[in-house]
Design an enzyme around this catalytic site. Sequence first.
Site, short mmCIF file in Angstrom:
data_model
loop_
_atom_site.label_atom_id
_atom_site.label_comp_id
_atom_site.label_asym_id
_atom_site.label_seq_id
_atom_site.Cartn_x
_atom_site.Cartn_y
_atom_site.Cartn_z
N GLY A 70 49.55 43.27 128.56
CA GLY A 70 51.10 43.22 128.64
C GLY A 70 51.84 42.50 129.54
O GLY A 70 52.96 41.63 129.46
N ASN A 71 51.05 42.20 130.80
CA ASN A 71 51.55 41.34 132.00
C ASN A 71 51.79 40.16 131.59
O ASN A 71 52.62 39.24 132.07
CB ASN A 71 50.79 41.63 133.08
CG ASN A 71 49.48 41.14 133.09
OD1 ASN A 71 48.64 41.36 132.36
ND2 ASN A 71 49.36 40.24 134.15
N LYS A 81 48.89 59.20 122.66
CA LYS A 81 49.23 58.05 122.92
C LYS A 81 50.72 58.19 123.12
O LYS A 81 51.46 58.19 121.96
CB LYS A 81 48.84 56.82 122.26
CG LYS A 81 49.12 55.39 122.36
CD LYS A 81 48.56 54.98 123.95
CE LYS A 81 49.09 53.53 124.03
NZ LYS A 81 48.59 53.05 125.31
N LYS A 120 44.06 47.82 122.11
CA LYS A 120 43.61 46.24 121.84
C LYS A 120 42.24 45.75 122.48
O LYS A 120 41.71 44.88 121.71
CB LYS A 120 45.01 45.40 122.33
CG LYS A 120 44.98 45.25 123.93
CD LYS A 120 44.70 43.72 124.15
CE LYS A 120 45.02 43.62 125.54
NZ LYS A 120 44.85 44.74 126.74
N LYS A 133 39.27 49.22 129.03
CA LYS A 133 38.73 47.85 129.30
C LYS A 133 37.33 48.14 129.50
O LYS A 133 36.48 47.06 128.83
CB LYS A 133 39.40 47.01 130.17
CG LYS A 133 41.00 46.77 129.76
CD LYS A 133 41.87 46.19 131.09
CE LYS A 133 43.34 45.99 130.65
NZ LYS A 133 43.87 47.24 130.07
#
Length: 316
Positions: A11-12, A131, A217, A279
């Site tokens: 997102g960054n 979420k 994602k 991640k």
Amino acid sequence: MAKLAVLAIGGNSIIPDKNRQTVEDQLEAIHQTVEHIVELIKDGLQVVITHGNGPQVGFILRRSEIAHESKELHPVPLKNCVADTQGALGYQIQESLGNALNRHGLDKSAVSLVTQVEVSQNDPSFKNPLKPIGSFLSEEKVRELAAQNPDWAFKNDSGRGWRRVVPSPAPTKIVQIKAIKSLVEKGFLVIAGGGGGIPAVLGDHGSLMGVDAVVDKDLTSSLMARDLKANFLVISTSVPGVYLNYGREGQELIRKMTADRAREYLIQGQFGKGSMEPKIKAAITFLEQGGDEVIITDPEHLRDACHHQAGTLIVP
């Protein structure tokens, strides 16, 4: 054939901070990230790009709520919000990347693909949605929305207010993977799996039905990298690499670790559940399924990290 990397941009790379959230701000942030990606392409790397969409889905949901409250428009289902963000962000990345390729004299084309991912209807997250999405809400607003939408769930988010929570099932299949493979083989730079993909469950006679959920994602990127037999999975995030004791005394950047060591750190609780943990899980899964290496870093260090001169390298 050039080595292939699935590159997941966080997102960054799209919204740098809370003061820069407009569509124009997003485009500027994407311009900057794309310049770093082009350096990888100039080095001979073939890339498939995935991206996050959390803030953008929240924006669409809030606009939908406001329009619905004013009795002007209908509400937008979450699955459609994910599709909308894939189109809008895919367009911005595609345009930015295409322009950057032209500036650098690279004869390549970028193409974005609206992507569905299959999830299991028996995934435990459907019974226990956790979420958070959308805006913070007052208790009064929660009661109102719950009355209007009895199937919605809400939780208090760390004492900051109430938010709607939705399932986040694990991806089991990328529906358009054959199309992605075909485009990659023809040399296209593909943008796919945005926001983790539009989640769908398999119904009668093999039909797909979209569901209101969000898919991580990074897990989708790991699955895509495996299916494409990519050499690398590269995860771009907001920090230069993976840290031990992040934000605490003794913070230390991990320059290289094995999947087994990463698993040990997971057990120790070293990685934030909503940030670095997914991640690391995505990295371990990719390596267990035959991947060569995973790189985690921020956009500014992408090229150096791919040359093992920055970021965090995770190997089998």
